[in-house]
Design an enzyme around this catalytic site. Sequence first.
Site, short mmCIF file in Angstrom:
data_model
loop_
_atom_site.label_atom_id
_atom_site.label_comp_id
_atom_site.label_asym_id
_atom_site.label_seq_id
_atom_site.Cartn_x
_atom_site.Cartn_y
_atom_site.Cartn_z
N SER A 79 0.47 5.84 33.22
CA SER A 79 1.87 5.74 32.81
C SER A 79 2.70 6.91 33.32
O SER A 79 3.90 6.99 33.08
CB SER A 79 1.97 5.68 31.28
OG SER A 79 1.40 6.83 30.70
N ASN A 107 -1.16 10.21 20.38
CA ASN A 107 -0.47 9.20 19.55
C ASN A 107 0.69 9.80 18.75
O ASN A 107 1.76 9.21 18.68
CB ASN A 107 -1.46 8.53 18.59
CG ASN A 107 -2.56 7.79 19.33
OD1 ASN A 107 -2.52 7.70 20.56
ND2 ASN A 107 -3.54 7.27 18.60
N HIS A 136 38.29 -22.21 20.84
CA HIS A 136 37.65 -23.25 21.68
C HIS A 136 38.16 -23.17 23.12
O HIS A 136 38.15 -24.17 23.83
CB HIS A 136 37.91 -24.66 21.11
CG HIS A 136 37.64 -24.77 19.64
ND1 HIS A 136 36.40 -25.10 19.13
CD2 HIS A 136 38.42 -24.53 18.57
CE1 HIS A 136 36.45 -25.10 17.81
NE2 HIS A 136 37.68 -24.74 17.43
N SER A 152 34.10 -9.85 49.83
CA SER A 152 33.07 -10.79 50.28
C SER A 152 32.75 -10.48 51.73
O SER A 152 33.62 -10.08 52.50
CB SER A 152 33.58 -12.22 50.14
OG SER A 152 32.90 -13.07 51.04
N LYS A 188 38.77 -12.39 49.65
CA LYS A 188 38.17 -12.30 48.31
C LYS A 188 38.25 -10.91 47.68
O LYS A 188 38.16 -9.89 48.34
CB LYS A 188 36.69 -12.68 48.38
CG LYS A 188 36.47 -14.16 48.61
CD LYS A 188 36.56 -14.95 47.34
CE LYS A 188 35.24 -14.90 46.62
NZ LYS A 188 35.26 -15.70 45.42
N ASN A 245 36.39 -9.61 44.19
CA ASN A 245 35.48 -10.12 43.15
C ASN A 245 35.31 -9.17 41.97
O ASN A 245 35.25 -7.96 42.16
CB ASN A 245 34.11 -10.42 43.76
CG ASN A 245 34.16 -11.57 44.75
OD1 ASN A 245 34.95 -12.50 44.56
ND2 ASN A 245 33.34 -11.50 45.77
N GLU A 260 30.84 -9.06 36.17
CA GLU A 260 29.70 -9.97 36.33
C GLU A 260 28.38 -9.24 36.08
O GLU A 260 27.46 -9.78 35.46
CB GLU A 260 29.71 -10.59 37.72
CG GLU A 260 30.85 -11.57 37.91
CD GLU A 260 31.04 -11.94 39.38
OE1 GLU A 260 30.05 -12.19 40.07
OE2 GLU A 260 32.20 -11.97 39.82
N GLN A 276 2.21 1.40 24.40
CA GLN A 276 2.67 2.09 25.61
C GLN A 276 3.79 1.30 26.31
O GLN A 276 4.60 1.87 27.04
CB GLN A 276 1.49 2.30 26.57
CG GLN A 276 1.87 2.93 27.88
CD GLN A 276 0.65 3.43 28.64
OE1 GLN A 276 -0.08 4.27 28.15
NE2 GLN A 276 0.41 2.89 29.82
#
Length: 489
Positions: free
Chosen positions: A49, A137, A183, A304, A310, A312, A317, A349
Amino acid sequence: MAPSENEEQQNSVNQQQDAQETHGTNQGALWGGRFNAGPSPELEKLSRSTHFDFKLASYDLAGSSAHARALAEVGILTGSQLDSILEAISTLEADVSSGAWVPAESDEDIHGALETELINRIGADLGGRIRAGRSRNDQIATLIRLYMLDHAEVISKEIAALISALATHAEKHSADPMPGRTHLQHAQPITLGHHLLAHAWPLVRDLQRISNWRARASVSAYGSGALAGNAFGLNMELIAAALGLDDVAENSLDATASRDVVAEFAFIAAMVGVNLSRFAEEIILWGTKEFGYVKLHDSWSTGSSIMPQKKNPDIAELARGKSGRLLGNLTGLLTMLKALPLAYNRDIQEDKEAIFDSVETLEVLLPAFTGMVTTLEFNLERMREQASAGYSLATDVADYLVRKGIPFREAHEITGALVQVAEREGKELEELSDAELLSISSYLDAGVRSVLSVDASLATRSGSNGTSPTSVRLQLQKLATAIESITNF
Ligand code: ARG
């Protein structure tokens, strides 16, 4: 013929040497005494790890210093042994932070890596004493809390910055109308300030959640040993205080085996992500030609590779997408914990990569999101024009009739008929003639025109939680007070 005792001993030594030759030594792992063979490379790869828990190095070393002090206090270390250990820890700390020392490929985990290096520097007789009364631990259970507490502070500040960006816009636009929706359909006009503050309050609650979570997270597991506690009467309060933690865990099994505070932090992170995703979704919609409510700043939007025109909303997003990832981390953690018997199991872990990812995701997302929000440009004209679309003033007409003494049920019916006529005639409510209005109901006299205005509609919603400009300004004050009362970040 049975082998003699001597032969058996010799065999075992040969086996150990064999194992060391085939697999290397058990260097970097804090165990090995009862094994005749070193770990297989496959096990080592699975178990390792260090590549992700090394970021806990400074916490591990702080824990070691505090633990060494506690060992000295009960006479396990002499004063001069303590001094040498503390000095070695502090030079190692400097080497870790400068990058002068990095763990070896063979180091199983952060705890093994640092302890092995300490022994390399000050010898096994001294360096080998530090492990008395502790285990990986109780170490890791404490370190993960220290990590989260530090990052909770960073994340809280980032959330506060976003709230403040929302509040700045809200103040400026406390009286600017926009369509309010349920809605996703036009419902009633609202103020832009009110809408923006509706995104700020969930974030205030996230800040409160973090602040409240701190009380449970600020707990040291040190002194718990592997599971049963320590046998040296260590001053656990001293260790906790040295690490800046408020409390010592009450139960050594719980301290080493529980990760609910990790799951809880992952929940808060996921909640922040989900809250951002809801605003993100609106920003994406608002930026379309159809809505036309907002324009993103060039520095906070993308182009783009093929379509030159474009622009964006990638930040929004990514916020929407990353909220899924934050939820995944929470789900993974809870699933890992489900039905896990006491006390520590290696499954645990798996908590680290999940929580590290949630923390790092928010730390990269929040500043970008705040930048996008700060530089948002609102098309106030378009929003005002749309505010009364879709017969959104119908409720104001019904409320007008109620004020004239008509039961709301009947007012609702009359207004419904009004909308039907307007729709049939292809007109807005205010475009209907006096005669048309009266033909629907004698109550729909010329006075009703006073409520057929967006600004009038906004002004009437003047309860303290309403959308009127005065309410929004009051709400801004309450928001500031709420943030001030969140003390500990
Ligand atoms: N790396 C482990 C973890 O993150 C801590 C080590 C405990 N390992 C053990 N075999 N008891 O949970």
